[in-house]
Motif scaffolding. Sequence first.
Motif, short mmCIF file in Angstrom:
data_model
loop_
_atom_site.label_atom_id
_atom_site.label_comp_id
_atom_site.label_asym_id
_atom_site.label_seq_id
_atom_site.Cartn_x
_atom_site.Cartn_y
_atom_site.Cartn_z
N SER A 121 -2.88 38.58 2.65
CA SER A 121 -3.19 37.88 4.12
C SER A 121 -2.24 38.99 4.92
O SER A 121 -0.64 38.58 4.55
CB SER A 121 -3.27 36.99 4.96
N ARG A 316 0.36 33.71 15.48
CA ARG A 316 -0.70 32.81 14.42
C ARG A 316 -1.81 32.46 15.68
O ARG A 316 -3.41 32.44 15.32
CB ARG A 316 -0.50 31.46 14.17
N ASP A 319 -5.11 31.03 16.83
CA ASP A 319 -4.84 29.77 16.54
C ASP A 319 -5.83 29.00 17.27
O ASP A 319 -5.64 28.22 18.47
CB ASP A 319 -3.91 29.87 17.93
N SER A 321 -6.17 25.71 15.48
CA SER A 321 -5.36 24.54 15.59
C SER A 321 -5.10 23.78 16.72
O SER A 321 -6.17 22.31 16.68
CB SER A 321 -4.35 24.81 14.43
N TYR A 432 -5.44 36.74 8.65
CA TYR A 432 -6.05 35.81 9.27
C TYR A 432 -5.00 34.56 7.84
O TYR A 432 -4.94 35.16 6.95
CB TYR A 432 -6.90 34.97 8.92
N LYS A 433 -3.47 34.41 8.50
CA LYS A 433 -3.02 33.68 8.19
C LYS A 433 -3.54 31.95 7.54
O LYS A 433 -2.44 31.12 7.17
CB LYS A 433 -1.25 33.95 7.99
N PHE A 434 -4.33 31.31 8.74
CA PHE A 434 -4.15 30.24 8.24
C PHE A 434 -5.59 29.73 8.11
O PHE A 434 -6.53 29.83 9.15
CB PHE A 434 -3.75 29.44 9.86
N ASN A 435 -6.20 29.23 7.60
CA ASN A 435 -7.25 28.38 6.80
C ASN A 435 -8.20 27.15 8.60
O ASN A 435 -8.70 27.24 8.65
CB ASN A 435 -6.98 27.76 5.51
N GLU A 436 -7.43 27.16 9.73
CA GLU A 436 -7.94 26.08 9.96
C GLU A 436 -9.33 27.12 11.10
O GLU A 436 -9.39 27.62 11.95
CB GLU A 436 -6.95 26.22 11.35
N ASP A 437 -7.82 29.08 11.13
CA ASP A 437 -9.16 29.72 11.80
C ASP A 437 -10.68 29.99 11.12
O ASP A 437 -11.43 30.42 12.46
CB ASP A 437 -7.37 31.09 12.01
#
Length: 449
Positions: A121, A316, A319, A321, A432-437
């Motif tokens: 990513s 992020r 965002d 989250s 996309y750096k975060f799984n939540e997104d």
Amino acid sequence: FIYFLAQKWRLCSTSFVHCSLSGALCAVKSFNMPQNGVDKAPVSGNSLPSSKRNRQQHRRRPLRSVSGSGDRILLGDDKRGRGGSVMWTILTAGLLFSLVDVFYMVWLVDRHPATGLAPTSQSNNNHPSDVQNPQRQAAQNLPGDSQQAEVKTGRKPILDMLRRAGVTEESLGDDLELLPTWEEIVRLYGPKPIIHGLDKCQAFQDATEGLGFIGTAGTFNSGTNLMSELLIANCHMQKRMDKLGAANRGIRWQVPWGKHTPPGDEEFRKGHKTYHDTYIDADQILPAVTIRDPLTWLTSMCHHHYAAVWPHEEERCPDFSRSDLMTTVKYAEFKRQHESILHLWNDYYREYLEVSFPRLLVRVEDLIFHPEETVTAVCECAGGSMRKDGKFKFIVNSAKKGDAAHGKMSERTGMVDGIIKYGSDQRRYASYKFNEDLEYVRDHVDPEI
């Protein structure tokens, strides 16, 4: 920036370790050497006068070899300075070679960004070549002509389209290896364009008697400019031109109520007119509504928000989250609020799906990979005709113009960049750096759209 430093450190750590070990080795040897490089023979303090003792201590002594009788090795003053200088010379040479090694590895990383250290990513504002390309890596292992043949394998439809657009293989340079295969494109988007609303084409032509217009619509960052330029360059309403003159080609840059404005308010749709469309009847125009993959659309919205405002940190973005994701969009004469920036996408296209008037929903990806087939279908749906010379005109450079409205030139997408960017499933997730997104998109995107 932190990743950049980490990447350089991982490659250069071997050199630093090598340098440190060299220094440690030299230090150990220095400590093991006799002090000042001399073993002093024991001299009785009472056997000689002070002046004679000093002269005796500093007198040059010959180097004697070790004998069976246990004679000691004595280094004279001529060897004392030589031992230290040799050690420092070795250490300095080790440092210099280590620095050369470091600079070479830094150059190697910058020269070849698609290394095994590349993350899965990365930020989307990077050039598409920053994302690891398996086909490119495989092709690099082949020699000369075999490598070129391997790169072209499976890319013939793309290369043929680029050739017709005036883009030669030579002008592509390194981008040739980054082009997706046709198999990848079909896996992502299917073998042919998907256009929603073609069942209303005849109804529109009957209602306008062939004298209607085509106008572009779509939310922010959805490819409306590309749709407009392709239609203007290739389509015209022949019946309208025959009746009203050659200047009346019937292709509008946008719908009269505003291309980014949602169509749900019927009174506003019919009453509001953009500056250049004051005489256009809202029911006399066929909206060609562009829609884009929500994953890549969200990435573009993070780069350029337009009139959308939502709580997030740029580092992020988007965002998802947060507990409060309320998104506000200010249009010409009203504001709209959405549960999140993703719900802006949901709500906008849901309104166009549910309207009663004829409209077409066109995937921007089809404008990239099937431009001629897609534009022809839109043009003919409204009763229009394609160019009389039979030649399709491609839009090779970025369709976005103007820094104020559409961001920096480096962030815009031309034909080749668009093919590379949208032709890889890996690049859909690249920013996309975060799984939540991703989980939020999966759980909240409108499945019917």
